[in-house]
Motif scaffolding. Structure first.
Motif, PDB file in Angstrom:
ATOM      1  N   GLU A 182     -89.310  36.623 -23.243  1.00 29.50           N
ATOM      2  CA  GLU A 182     -88.349  35.645 -23.745  1.00 29.50           C
ATOM      3  C   GLU A 182     -88.613  34.221 -23.245  1.00 29.50           C
ATOM      4  OE1 GLU A 182     -83.590  35.380 -24.442  1.00 29.50           O
ATOM      5  OE2 GLU A 182     -84.258  36.142 -22.487  1.00 29.50           O
ATOM      6  N   GLU A 183     -88.762  34.057 -21.957  1.00 26.95           N
ATOM      7  CA  GLU A 183     -88.964  32.729 -21.362  1.00 26.95           C
ATOM      8  C   GLU A 183     -90.196  32.038 -21.969  1.00 26.95           C
ATOM      9  OE1 GLU A 183     -90.820  32.037 -17.200  1.00 26.95           O
ATOM     10  OE2 GLU A 183     -88.644  32.125 -16.896  1.00 26.95           O
ATOM     11  N   TRP A 184     -91.298  32.756 -22.056  1.00 26.30           N
ATOM     12  CA  TRP A 184     -92.529  32.202 -22.615  1.00 26.30           C
ATOM     13  C   TRP A 184     -92.338  31.858 -24.094  1.00 26.30           C
ATOM     14  CZ3 TRP A 184     -95.585  33.730 -26.684  1.00 26.30           C
ATOM     15  CH2 TRP A 184     -96.783  33.041 -26.819  1.00 26.30           C
ATOM     16  N   PHE A 185     -91.732  32.786 -24.861  1.00 29.53           N
ATOM     17  CA  PHE A 185     -91.550  32.574 -26.294  1.00 29.53           C
ATOM     18  C   PHE A 185     -90.721  31.315 -26.546  1.00 29.53           C
ATOM     19  CE2 PHE A 185     -89.937  33.128 -30.540  1.00 29.53           C
ATOM     20  CZ  PHE A 185     -91.005  33.676 -31.217  1.00 29.53           C
ATOM     21  N   LYS A 186     -89.609  31.167 -25.814  1.00 30.70           N
ATOM     22  CA  LYS A 186     -88.740  29.998 -26.002  1.00 30.70           C
ATOM     23  C   LYS A 186     -89.469  28.697 -25.672  1.00 30.70           C
ATOM     24  CE  LYS A 186     -84.299  32.201 -25.542  1.00 30.70           C
ATOM     25  NZ  LYS A 186     -82.947  31.745 -25.642  1.00 30.70           N
ATOM     26  N   VAL A 242     -85.368  30.383 -29.709  1.00 34.64           N
ATOM     27  CA  VAL A 242     -84.470  31.249 -30.474  1.00 34.64           C
ATOM     28  C   VAL A 242     -84.082  32.456 -29.626  1.00 34.64           C
ATOM     29  CG1 VAL A 242     -85.465  30.568 -32.708  1.00 34.64           C
ATOM     30  CG2 VAL A 242     -86.372  32.566 -31.509  1.00 34.64           C
ATOM     31  N   THR A 243     -83.061  33.147 -30.092  1.00 36.00           N
ATOM     32  CA  THR A 243     -82.638  34.391 -29.456  1.00 36.00           C
ATOM     33  C   THR A 243     -82.726  35.499 -30.496  1.00 36.00           C
ATOM     34  OG1 THR A 243     -81.136  33.199 -28.001  1.00 36.00           O
ATOM     35  CG2 THR A 243     -80.716  35.558 -28.285  1.00 36.00           C
ATOM     36  N   PHE A 244     -83.308  36.609 -30.116  1.00 40.89           N
ATOM     37  CA  PHE A 244     -83.412  37.750 -31.027  1.00 40.89           C
ATOM     38  C   PHE A 244     -82.220  38.675 -30.829  1.00 40.89           C
ATOM     39  CE2 PHE A 244     -87.835  36.330 -30.544  1.00 40.89           C
ATOM     40  CZ  PHE A 244     -88.169  36.171 -31.880  1.00 40.89           C
ATOM     41  N   VAL A 245     -81.666  39.174 -31.953  1.00 39.07           N
ATOM     42  CA  VAL A 245     -80.471  40.011 -31.893  1.00 39.07           C
ATOM     43  C   VAL A 245     -80.667  41.395 -32.508  1.00 39.07           C
ATOM     44  CG1 VAL A 245     -78.924  38.009 -31.875  1.00 39.07           C
ATOM     45  CG2 VAL A 245     -79.512  39.098 -34.059  1.00 39.07           C
ATOM     46  N   THR A 294     -79.518  33.272 -41.804  1.00 35.13           N
ATOM     47  CA  THR A 294     -80.970  33.205 -41.957  1.00 35.13           C
ATOM     48  C   THR A 294     -81.658  33.827 -40.748  1.00 35.13           C
ATOM     49  OG1 THR A 294     -80.952  30.980 -41.063  1.00 35.13           O
ATOM     50  CG2 THR A 294     -80.894  31.182 -43.458  1.00 35.13           C
ATOM     51  N   GLN A 295     -82.795  34.414 -40.997  1.00 33.88           N
ATOM     52  CA  GLN A 295     -83.509  35.150 -39.954  1.00 33.88           C
ATOM     53  C   GLN A 295     -84.887  34.567 -39.677  1.00 33.88           C
ATOM     54  OE1 GLN A 295     -83.383  39.021 -41.992  1.00 33.88           O
ATOM     55  NE2 GLN A 295     -82.192  39.769 -40.263  1.00 33.88           N
ATOM     56  N   GLY A 296     -85.159  34.307 -38.402  1.00 32.68           N
ATOM     57  CA  GLY A 296     -86.516  34.138 -37.948  1.00 32.68           C
ATOM     58  C   GLY A 296     -87.019  35.526 -37.590  1.00 32.68           C
ATOM     59  N   LYS A 297     -88.295  35.801 -37.794  1.00 32.08           N
ATOM     60  CA  LYS A 297     -88.833  37.135 -37.535  1.00 32.08           C
ATOM     61  C   LYS A 297     -90.137  37.048 -36.737  1.00 32.08           C
ATOM     62  CE  LYS A 297     -86.933  38.951 -41.836  1.00 32.08           C
ATOM     63  NZ  LYS A 297     -87.240  39.504 -43.175  1.00 32.08           N
ATOM     64  N   LEU A 298     -90.245  37.892 -35.730  1.00 32.45           N
ATOM     65  CA  LEU A 298     -91.486  38.071 -34.983  1.00 32.45           C
ATOM     66  C   LEU A 298     -92.003  39.444 -35.369  1.00 32.45           C
ATOM     67  CD1 LEU A 298     -93.549  37.143 -32.891  1.00 32.45           C
ATOM     68  CD2 LEU A 298     -92.081  38.151 -31.124  1.00 32.45           C
ATOM     69  N   VAL A 299     -93.115  39.491 -36.111  1.00 31.53           N
ATOM     70  CA  VAL A 299     -93.566  40.729 -36.745  1.00 31.53           C
ATOM     71  C   VAL A 299     -94.901  41.200 -36.179  1.00 31.53           C
ATOM     72  CG1 VAL A 299     -92.340  40.110 -38.860  1.00 31.53           C
ATOM     73  CG2 VAL A 299     -94.748  39.590 -38.681  1.00 31.53           C
ATOM     74  N   ARG A 300     -95.082  42.532 -36.165  1.00 32.78           N
ATOM     75  CA  ARG A 300     -96.359  43.114 -35.756  1.00 32.78           C
ATOM     76  C   ARG A 300     -96.486  44.516 -36.323  1.00 32.78           C
ATOM     77  NH1 ARG A 300     -96.419  46.149 -30.602  1.00 32.78           N
ATOM     78  NH2 ARG A 300     -94.267  46.477 -29.972  1.00 32.78           N
ATOM     79  N   VAL A 301     -97.701  45.035 -36.307  1.00 28.82           N
ATOM     80  CA  VAL A 301     -97.996  46.373 -36.822  1.00 28.82           C
ATOM     81  C   VAL A 301     -98.407  47.259 -35.650  1.00 28.82           C
ATOM     82  CG1 VAL A 301     -99.608  47.696 -38.262  1.00 28.82           C
ATOM     83  CG2 VAL A 301     -98.619  45.569 -39.109  1.00 28.82           C
ATOM     84  N   PHE A 332     -94.478  49.073 -39.134  1.00 20.78           N
ATOM     85  CA  PHE A 332     -94.257  47.636 -39.003  1.00 20.78           C
ATOM     86  C   PHE A 332     -92.991  47.449 -38.177  1.00 20.78           C
ATOM     87  CE2 PHE A 332     -92.727  43.604 -40.786  1.00 20.78           C
ATOM     88  CZ  PHE A 332     -93.880  42.864 -40.889  1.00 20.78           C
ATOM     89  N   VAL A 333     -93.073  46.656 -37.117  1.00 21.92           N
ATOM     90  CA  VAL A 333     -91.893  46.402 -36.285  1.00 21.92           C
ATOM     91  C   VAL A 333     -91.665  44.896 -36.190  1.00 21.92           C
ATOM     92  CG1 VAL A 333     -92.078  48.544 -34.956  1.00 21.92           C
ATOM     93  CG2 VAL A 333     -93.228  46.508 -34.134  1.00 21.92           C
ATOM     94  N   TYR A 334     -90.383  44.531 -36.106  1.00 16.04           N
ATOM     95  CA  TYR A 334     -90.087  43.102 -36.017  1.00 16.04           C
ATOM     96  C   TYR A 334     -88.738  42.834 -35.379  1.00 16.04           C
ATOM     97  CZ  TYR A 334     -87.811  43.949 -40.599  1.00 16.04           C
ATOM     98  OH  TYR A 334     -87.062  44.437 -41.633  1.00 16.04           O
ATOM     99  N   LYS A 335     -88.689  41.692 -34.720  1.00 18.82           N
ATOM    100  CA  LYS A 335     -87.488  41.182 -34.093  1.00 18.82           C
ATOM    101  C   LYS A 335     -86.888  40.135 -35.028  1.00 18.82           C
ATOM    102  CE  LYS A 335     -88.341  41.202 -29.210  1.00 18.82           C
ATOM    103  NZ  LYS A 335     -87.614  42.405 -29.157  1.00 18.82           N
ATOM    104  N   CYS A 336     -85.545  40.070 -35.088  1.00 16.23           N
ATOM    105  CA  CYS A 336     -84.862  39.108 -35.958  1.00 16.23           C
ATOM    106  C   CYS A 336     -83.895  38.249 -35.156  1.00 16.23           C
ATOM    107  CB  CYS A 336     -84.068  39.836 -37.041  1.00 16.23           C
ATOM    108  SG  CYS A 336     -85.066  40.841 -38.133  1.00 16.23           S
ATOM    109  N   THR A 337     -83.743  37.001 -35.582  1.00 12.36           N
ATOM    110  CA  THR A 337     -82.838  36.078 -34.902  1.00 12.36           C
ATOM    111  C   THR A 337     -81.404  36.154 -35.407  1.00 12.36           C
ATOM    112  OG1 THR A 337     -83.394  34.298 -36.437  1.00 12.36           O
ATOM    113  CG2 THR A 337     -84.691  34.450 -34.383  1.00 12.36           C
TER     114      THR A 337
END
Length: 181
Positions: free
Chosen positions: A32-36, A42-45, A67-74, A128-133
């Motif tokens: 979290e600290e690095w990403f911000k 942003v905060t992921f919920v 609205t959603q920000g997304k951090l996505v990966r496979v 596929f996995v992802y975090k949303c804001t």
């Protein structure tokens, strides 16, 4: 983790440091600290996980509210992942970033709020996995048609065959008719 810039400055590719040997590998996927500090404040919920077969295309989705920000990966297989800028005052409005994400390259893509998002499965199977804001809110969900000529997305369709779409995605609308930010 390394940040790789894309043709759209707010969309970022994240390349993790992978430590591996004959036993397997280890990598940090989120801090979290690095990403911000280095990507977006942003905060992921919500975290999501989907599994799809080859040829399935999911997208191009977005929400006009919540609205959603997304951090996505496979985590298994490979997808071609796309983010389309829907911010009408952006110099990159209507442009997109497309990238192959896989369990082998371990890349992640940051898709900020104000973008439509979708992916196409190129391997037999993909997880596929992802975090949303923000939380999923189906009442605000919109879809831009995956093959809108104005977007000119070069999807890597397996054997040139049309993708498998949900009924909702088949009913997507053209960018010119879509509500934007």
């Amino acid at each position: 983790m390394k940040v790789v810039e894309t043709a759209i400055p707010d969309v970022k590719i994240l390349e993790p440091k992978v430590f591996g040997d004959e036993r397997g590998f280890f990598m940090e996927t989120f801090r979290e600290e690095w990403f911000k500090k280095d990507v977006a404040d942003v905060t992921f919920v919500q975290d999501n996980h989907s599994k799809s077969s080859q040829g399935i295309l999911r997208g191009l989705h977005y929400q006009t509210e919540q609205t959603q920000g997304k951090l996505v990966r496979v985590i298994q297989g490979e997808v071609y992942d796309v983010a389309v800028d829907l911010r009408k005052n952006s110099p990159t409005f209507g442009r997109h970033v497309g990238i192959l994400l896989s369990d082998e390259n371990k890349l992640q893509l940051w898709v900020p709020e104000g973008f439509a998002h979708g992916f196409y499965v190129t391997t037999e199977l993909a997880e596929f996995v992802y975090k949303c804001t923000d939380y999923y809110a189906p009442q605000f969900e919109q879809r831009v048609l995956w093959n809108d000529p104005a977007l000119d997305i070069q999807w890597p369709l397996v054997n040139g065959q049309a993708p498998i779409l949900s009924e909702k995605d088949k009913a997507g609308i053209l960018l010119i008719d879509a509500p934007v930010f």
